[in-house]
Write an enzyme that holds these catalytic residues in place. Structure first.
Site, short mmCIF file in Angstrom:
data_model
loop_
_atom_site.label_atom_id
_atom_site.label_comp_id
_atom_site.label_asym_id
_atom_site.label_seq_id
_atom_site.Cartn_x
_atom_site.Cartn_y
_atom_site.Cartn_z
N HIS A 138 0.83 -1.21 0.00
CA HIS A 138 0.00 0.00 0.00
C HIS A 138 0.87 1.26 0.00
O HIS A 138 0.69 2.15 -0.85
CB HIS A 138 -0.91 -0.01 1.24
CG HIS A 138 -1.77 1.20 1.38
ND1 HIS A 138 -3.09 1.23 1.00
CD2 HIS A 138 -1.50 2.45 1.87
CE1 HIS A 138 -3.59 2.43 1.22
NE2 HIS A 138 -2.65 3.19 1.77
N GLU A 139 1.78 1.34 0.94
CA GLU A 139 2.61 2.55 1.03
C GLU A 139 3.53 2.68 -0.17
O GLU A 139 3.85 3.80 -0.60
CB GLU A 139 3.40 2.56 2.34
CG GLU A 139 2.53 2.60 3.59
CD GLU A 139 1.57 3.77 3.64
OE1 GLU A 139 1.84 4.81 3.00
OE2 GLU A 139 0.53 3.65 4.31
N HIS A 189 1.73 4.48 -2.85
CA HIS A 189 1.86 5.93 -2.67
C HIS A 189 3.23 6.41 -3.16
O HIS A 189 3.34 7.45 -3.81
CB HIS A 189 1.73 6.28 -1.19
CG HIS A 189 0.34 6.33 -0.67
ND1 HIS A 189 -0.68 7.04 -1.27
CD2 HIS A 189 -0.23 5.76 0.45
CE1 HIS A 189 -1.79 6.92 -0.56
NE2 HIS A 189 -1.54 6.14 0.49
N HIS A 192 3.37 6.83 -6.77
CA HIS A 192 2.64 8.03 -7.17
C HIS A 192 3.56 9.25 -7.13
O HIS A 192 3.44 10.16 -7.97
CB HIS A 192 1.45 8.21 -6.22
CG HIS A 192 0.35 9.08 -6.76
ND1 HIS A 192 -0.77 9.40 -6.02
CD2 HIS A 192 0.19 9.71 -7.94
CE1 HIS A 192 -1.56 10.17 -6.73
NE2 HIS A 192 -1.00 10.37 -7.90
#
Length: 682
Positions: free
Chosen positions: A471-472, A475, A478
């Site tokens: 998940h991180e 990010h 991104h």
């Protein structure tokens, strides 16, 4: 106090990648650096405001973008240390500078002279020959002025400045109270009976936590999730589970670090701020600039999912209660029992428990799995660098390159729990990507709180830990893949209910057979995860989703209940109780983040205030997006990956998020894919 010439935060950073010289930065350097950087930006903006020439994009918008670079680099370094390595001096500095920074930013966006220039440009935008990206930047800046109160009269601006400054003070104090409660608590496990039921990996983590606290030879449970949740999952000592759980859910709730008064004041101030700006509630103010647009739309999604999740949660509770009785337990299931009996039930239904999986989920392999996925999707490669400054010796750094060999940025991984780090996991940027005055590549950080393995042993993750890592890292991608010109719209600077799409979408690749066969390797034998075990893992992916959805939705609903009201005066416990009652939330489930330690909403700048629903809003998108890869028959489909790169990961905030998603997928989805993903559709 160090002289300005000796302040490493104000000097040029000579590392080849212009990384902060962490080894030379001390807490005493920050206040003078902030003062200098804020003064420099204020001077630059005064020159823009006083410019006698007509406003142009370059002398106003681009000049505004250039004005805050020095402050951004000081603030980014400080934010990292305040979250990941906060000693007493850093925390004292945070209390001192947080209201100053908030006041500085508020003064900028309520400056009538600057607003007039941006407003003038916005009225003439059709005739300025702007690129699409420039038009978006101008639009976002003008909106920022309006939403900050640039159109208020002088009395309104003064009151708004007081509110902003006070909220910053309260946010800093809230987060430090939670950290103080986490640092102060340790549940000792002093006898062999105290360790009953704990697998070896949980015992090792408890031993390491004791060593970190100077208790050599002992075992302790801390209030970090990576410590307390495995203990609740496996400990056969119901009395100790109750003690640990009670401390875990009571962080910030009473005693010397009571956050309840802060919550009441913050909610009242936020409501007043919204009224000053012409909104009926703080939630209406926040969501007006989000995909949801209104609190009603956000609640509509939460209600629809809750209608499907509550029956599942009740059925799960009843199954766990039956298991308690079957084992001879003469007690009602309590919140500190749920994880323990859920683990037993998962073993019974799926022949699967955490102890089976953990040997195959070594941290290093999961990092490589995340990198491999990024390579397959986006062509990125990751090379370890040991010559880059870091804030702790166990922080790792990789240079990230594109398929053509171009440097794309640095990725920092700070993976292990420690007493000076706030709990949870997050991504942040030490430097955003931009191309305004030449290529600037980002410095991106992931911070975790994994329990470190014993000396000479690898760190083993739970499957949820591995999911958090993916998940991180979503990010992080991104930020790393951003390809825009202007800092304002770079990387993760997007709508709050869109920012979780890249991270939550990335989680889907973790439990793909293509990834597990390659990277879920036994840490001793090197053998891949057995096919039957992998099949059982995949089959169990929706197990306990009633509980997981309930604890999340409780927090999402209570966030809106605090902030979707015209008046702000509240008592935190009463709002929490009213939310639970309206939901008819099972007593055996506690909100994932109870208000007194709800840092997403009340700590720091409260980035998710009135926006915690956004995880679910983004999940509607991520479930639909991954369904496209599944429908293509290739979860690394090159054409889909290219569109995902262009319209989601690399695009920043260069277009409206709904438009960006439609450009990738063709249409905005409904919640059915989300409900299927969570197993909430019969």
């Amino acid at each position: 106090m160090p002289a300005t010439s000796d302040n490493p935060l104000l000097a040029a950073w000579t590392d080849p990648f212009a990384v902060p010289p962490f080894g030379r930065i001390a807490a005493a350097h920050f206040r003078p650096a902030f003062d200098r950087a804020m003064a420099e930006q204020r001077g630059a903006l005064d020159r823009i405001a006083a410019d006698p020439s007509d406003p142009s994009f370059d002398n106003t918008v681009a000049a505004m973008e250039r004005s805050g670079r020095a402050l951004a680099r000081v603030e980014n370094v400080f934010s990292l240390l305040a979250g990941a390595d906060a000693d007493d001096a850093i925390m004292a500095t945070e209390r001192e500078v947080a209201p100053l920074i908030a006041a500085h930013r508020n003064a900028i966006f309520t400056d009538a002279r600057l607003f007039r220039r941006f407003d003038d440009l916005h009225r003439r935008r059709a005739g300025l020959g702007l690129t699409a990206e420039q038009g978006r930047v101008l639009e976002r800046y003008r909106l920022a002025f309006v939403r900050a109160g640039a159109g208020l009269d002088d009395a309104g601006k003064r009151r708004l400045a007081e509110i902003v400054r006070r909220l910053a003070t309260l946010g800093a104090a809230f987060g430090q109270n939670v950290l103080a409660d986490e640092q102060a608590y340790a549940l000792p496990l002093e006898t062999p009976e105290d360790l009953a039921g704990l697998p070896e990996f949980v015992r090792l983590a408890a031993r390491h936590a004791a060593q970190e606290r100077g208790l050599s030879g002992g075992h302790v449970v801390t209030l970090g999730r990576s410590s307390v949740e495995p203990f609740l999952q496996f400990s056969a000592r119901r009395d100790l589970r109750e003690k640990a759980f009670a401390a875990f859910v009571a962080r910030g709730d009473g005693g010397a670090h009571d956050n309840r008064g802060f919550i009441a004041e913050m909610v009242a101030l936020r409501a007043e701020r919204a009224r000053l700006l012409g909104y009926p509630s703080f939630a209406a103010y926040v969501l007006a600039d989000a995909m949801a647009k209104t609190p009603g739309a956000a609640r509509g999604l939460l209600d629809e999912v809750w209608a499907a999740a509550r029956p599942r949660a009740v059925a799960e509770r009843d199954a766990l209660q039956a298991l308690v009785h079957a084992e001879g337990g003469n007690f009602r299931l309590a919140p500190w029992d749920w994880r323990y009996y859920a683990e037993k039930l998962r073993k019974a239904r799926h022949d699967l428990d955490e102890a089976d999986l953990k040997p195959y989920l070594a941290l290093d392999n999961m990092i490589e799995a995340a990198f491999y996925t990024a390579n397959r999707l986006f062509g990125l490669t990751f090379a370890r660098r040991d010559d880059v400054p870091v804030w702790r010796p166990d922080v790792r750094v990789w240079e990230v390159k594109a398929a053509d060999g171009r440097h794309r940025g640095l990725f920092f991984g700070d993976y292990f729990a420690r007493a000076t780090k706030r709990s949870g996991a997050w991504m942040m940027s030490l430097r955003d990507q931009e191309k305004l005055d030449g290529e600037v590549r980002p410095l991106i950080v992931n911070v975790m709180n994994f329990s470190k393995g014993a000396d000479g042993e690898p760190t083993l993750l739970s499957f949820e830990d591995a999911r958090t890592l993916f998940h991180e890292f979503g990010h992080a991608l991104h930020g790393l893949l951003s390809e825009v010109t202007y800092p304002l719209i770079a990387g993760t600077n997007v709508a709050a209910d869109f920012v979780e799409l890249p991270s939550q979408l990335y989680e889907h690749w973790l439990d793909r057979p293509e990834i597990l066969r390659r990277f879920a390797l036994h840490h001793r034998t090197g053998q891949p995860i057995p096919e039957p075990l992998m099949a059982r893992l995949v089959a169990s992916r929706t197990f306990n989703q009633g509980f997981m959805t309930s604890e999340y939705l409780g927090s999402a609903f209570v966030d809106l209940d605090f902030h979707d009201r015209p008046e702000g005066a509240v008592e935190a416990g009463a709002v929490e109780a009213a939310t639970r009652a309206r939901m008819a939330m099972p007593d055996e489930i506690v909100m994932r983040h109870r208000p007194p330690h709800f840092q997403h909403v009340f700590a720091g700048e409260g980035a998710y205030a009135a926006g915690y629903y956004s995880y679910l809003w983004s999940e509607v998108l991520d479930a639909d997006a991954f369904a496209a890869f599944e429908a293509a028959g290739d979860v690394f489909d090159p054409a889909l990956a290219r569109r995902l790169h262009d319209y989601v990961y690399a695009a920043g905030n260069s277009r409206d998020p709904a438009e960006a998603y439609r450009a990738f997928r063709g249409v905005l989805p409904g919640p059915q894919a989300l409900l299927r993903k969570r197993g909430l559709v019969v």
